[in-house]
Design an enzyme around this catalytic site. Structure first.
Site, PDB file in Angstrom:
ATOM      1  N   GLU A 137      -7.116   4.750   7.552  1.00 39.60           N
ATOM      2  CA  GLU A 137      -6.780   6.157   7.275  1.00 39.60           C
ATOM      3  C   GLU A 137      -7.909   6.835   6.509  1.00 39.60           C
ATOM      4  O   GLU A 137      -8.221   8.006   6.747  1.00 39.60           O
ATOM      5  CB  GLU A 137      -5.446   6.235   6.520  1.00 39.60           C
ATOM      6  CG  GLU A 137      -4.283   5.921   7.454  1.00 39.60           C
ATOM      7  CD  GLU A 137      -3.038   5.372   6.772  1.00 39.60           C
ATOM      8  OE1 GLU A 137      -2.931   5.459   5.540  1.00 39.60           O
ATOM      9  OE2 GLU A 137      -2.171   4.846   7.497  1.00 39.60           O
ATOM     10  N   LYS A 180       0.105   4.310  -0.147  1.00 37.39           N
ATOM     11  CA  LYS A 180      -0.494   5.500   0.477  1.00 37.39           C
ATOM     12  C   LYS A 180      -0.217   6.713  -0.428  1.00 37.39           C
ATOM     13  O   LYS A 180      -0.130   6.539  -1.644  1.00 37.39           O
ATOM     14  CB  LYS A 180       0.037   5.692   1.899  1.00 37.39           C
ATOM     15  CG  LYS A 180      -0.059   4.395   2.718  1.00 37.39           C
ATOM     16  CD  LYS A 180       0.087   4.573   4.184  1.00 37.39           C
ATOM     17  CE  LYS A 180      -0.018   3.205   4.855  1.00 37.39           C
ATOM     18  NZ  LYS A 180      -0.168   3.263   6.276  1.00 37.39           N
ATOM     19  N   SER A 217       2.584  -2.500  10.516  1.00 40.17           N
ATOM     20  CA  SER A 217       3.988  -2.499  10.930  1.00 40.17           C
ATOM     21  C   SER A 217       4.771  -3.742  10.516  1.00 40.17           C
ATOM     22  O   SER A 217       5.659  -4.206  11.237  1.00 40.17           O
ATOM     23  CB  SER A 217       4.102  -2.260  12.438  1.00 40.17           C
ATOM     24  OG  SER A 217       3.705  -0.933  12.729  1.00 40.17           O
ATOM     25  N   HIS A 242      -9.873   1.274   4.479  1.00 37.67           N
ATOM     26  CA  HIS A 242      -8.609   1.456   5.200  1.00 37.67           C
ATOM     27  C   HIS A 242      -8.823   2.442   6.346  1.00 37.67           C
ATOM     28  O   HIS A 242      -9.534   3.431   6.204  1.00 37.67           O
ATOM     29  CB  HIS A 242      -7.518   1.959   4.251  1.00 37.67           C
ATOM     30  CG  HIS A 242      -6.160   1.880   4.873  1.00 37.67           C
ATOM     31  ND1 HIS A 242      -5.716   2.808   5.789  1.00 37.67           N
ATOM     32  CD2 HIS A 242      -5.172   0.959   4.752  1.00 37.67           C
ATOM     33  CE1 HIS A 242      -4.495   2.462   6.189  1.00 37.67           C
ATOM     34  NE2 HIS A 242      -4.141   1.343   5.574  1.00 37.67           N
ATOM     35  N   GLY A 284       1.590   1.736  11.110  1.00 39.80           N
ATOM     36  CA  GLY A 284       2.603   2.790  11.098  1.00 39.80           C
ATOM     37  C   GLY A 284       3.196   3.103  12.467  1.00 39.80           C
ATOM     38  O   GLY A 284       3.833   4.131  12.637  1.00 39.80           O
ATOM     39  N   ASN A 315       0.859  -1.188   0.000  1.00 38.86           N
ATOM     40  CA  ASN A 315       0.000   0.000   0.000  1.00 38.86           C
ATOM     41  C   ASN A 315       0.897   1.241   0.000  1.00 38.86           C
ATOM     42  O   ASN A 315       1.500   1.569   1.020  1.00 38.86           O
ATOM     43  CB  ASN A 315      -0.899  -0.040   1.250  1.00 38.86           C
ATOM     44  CG  ASN A 315      -1.724   1.217   1.414  1.00 38.86           C
ATOM     45  OD1 ASN A 315      -1.849   2.019   0.493  1.00 38.86           O
ATOM     46  ND2 ASN A 315      -2.309   1.399   2.592  1.00 38.86           N
ATOM     47  N   GLU A 362      -6.154  -5.450  10.053  1.00 39.81           N
ATOM     48  CA  GLU A 362      -5.136  -4.456  10.412  1.00 39.81           C
ATOM     49  C   GLU A 362      -5.541  -3.762  11.707  1.00 39.81           C
ATOM     50  O   GLU A 362      -6.360  -2.823  11.678  1.00 39.81           O
ATOM     51  CB  GLU A 362      -5.038  -3.388   9.321  1.00 39.81           C
ATOM     52  CG  GLU A 362      -4.590  -3.884   7.979  1.00 39.81           C
ATOM     53  CD  GLU A 362      -3.930  -2.771   7.175  1.00 39.81           C
ATOM     54  OE1 GLU A 362      -2.741  -2.898   6.899  1.00 39.81           O
ATOM     55  OE2 GLU A 362      -4.592  -1.777   6.855  1.00 39.81           O
TER      56      GLU A 362
HETATM   57  P1  PGA Z   1       2.226   0.011   7.826  1.00 40.53           P
HETATM   58  O1  PGA Z   1       0.835   0.289   7.098  1.00 40.53           O
HETATM   59  O2  PGA Z   1       2.801  -1.251   7.243  1.00 40.53           O
HETATM   60  O3  PGA Z   1       3.069   1.224   7.516  1.00 40.53           O
HETATM   61  O4  PGA Z   1       1.935  -0.143   9.276  1.00 40.53           O
HETATM   62  C1  PGA Z   1      -0.032  -0.759   6.789  1.00 40.53           C
HETATM   63  C2  PGA Z   1      -1.240  -0.214   6.096  1.00 40.53           C
HETATM   64  O5  PGA Z   1      -1.598   0.938   6.325  1.00 40.53           O
HETATM   65  O6  PGA Z   1      -1.885  -0.914   5.316  1.00 40.53           O
END
Ligand code: PGA
Length: 246
Positions: free
Chosen positions: A95, A10, A211, A93, A171, A8, A165
């Protein structure tokens, strides 16, 4: 069964930078036996289409509109995404839920829009830190799945991948332990079995995300019932991501 590794991106890289990224990434994964999927900003689709067509790697969007078409300035529809050569879209997601105030009903509508144009859905679900601390993870995931998958026919589940997740793990460098993930994955299957059938629950692909990096991915990839990984930050480094994919 081939495992999935989803990257991903982002809101990172320009299309030109993504093309340079692929210069480094593609030679490294020639013998790769996983299903690799890039979830990209729509601005990168033309690069993905021209550079990935000759490979087994697929790409998808990070979000789509819940509307079919019309006066929704700034939005991108499922049909537009599909027409660019994408095969997947992330939906729900955390976010997008947080920044764009996406409700579960909207997420349900987005899934319906995606399936209507044969886009496969990677549906993200997860609990907050508070829900986890108060032992409400299962209740929270049930609410998310009940609403997000409402009205779907059982045979549509084959076009849905669930990405578990935990929101507090995205993150942050923090991850649940393997046992906790295993038990949550069992809970997710039990919820799917309740809403559909045990057969569908057994078959649905469930990924872990949050993460993941080059040093810790192996323990998560091996978890019973996990079909692969959703990788955010660590997918931006082509060498690390290639190692995870391989
Ligand atoms: P991350 O993000 O691996 O940076 O924790 C995962 C995601 O947002 O899908």
């Amino acid at each position: 069964m081939k495992k999935f590794v989803v990257g991903n991106f982002k809101m990172n890289t320009t299309p030109t930078e993504f093309s340079s990224y692929l210069d480094e990434f593609l030679p490294r994964i020639k013998e790769c036996k996983t299903n690799v999927i890039f979830c990209l900003p729509a601005t990168h689709f033309h690069v993905a289409k021209s550079r990935l067509d000759a490979t087994n790697i697929k790409f998808g969007a990070q979000n789509i509109s819940c509307e079919e078409s019309g006066a929704y300035t700034g939005e991108i529809s499922s049909a537009m995404v599909k027409d660019c050569g994408a095969n997947y879209t992330l939906v729900g997601h955390s976010e997008a839920r947080r920044h764009f105030k996406e409700t579960l009903e909207v997420i349900n509508q987005k899934i319906i829009r995606a399936l209507a144009v044969n886009l496969k859905v990677i549906l993200c679900i997860g609990e907050t830190k508070y829900e986890r601390a108060t032992k409400k993870t299962k209740i929270s995931l049930k609410r998310q799945l009940d609403t997000a998958l409402k009205g779907l026919y059982e045979n549509e589940l084959k076009n849905i991948i669930i990405a578990y997740e935990p929101i507090w793990a995205i993150g942050t460098g923090k991850t649940p332990n393997v046992k906790d993930i295993e038990s949550t994955v069992n809970d997710i299957r039990a919820i799917i079995a309740d809403n559909f059938t045990q057969r569908s629950a057994d078959k649905i692909n469930i990924l872990y995300g949050g993460s993941i990096n080059e040093n810790n991915f192996a323990q998560f990839a091996k978890i019973k019932g996990i079909s692969g990984l959703l990788v955010g930050g660590a997918c931006l480094n082509p060498k690390s991501f290639a190692n995870i994919c391989k």
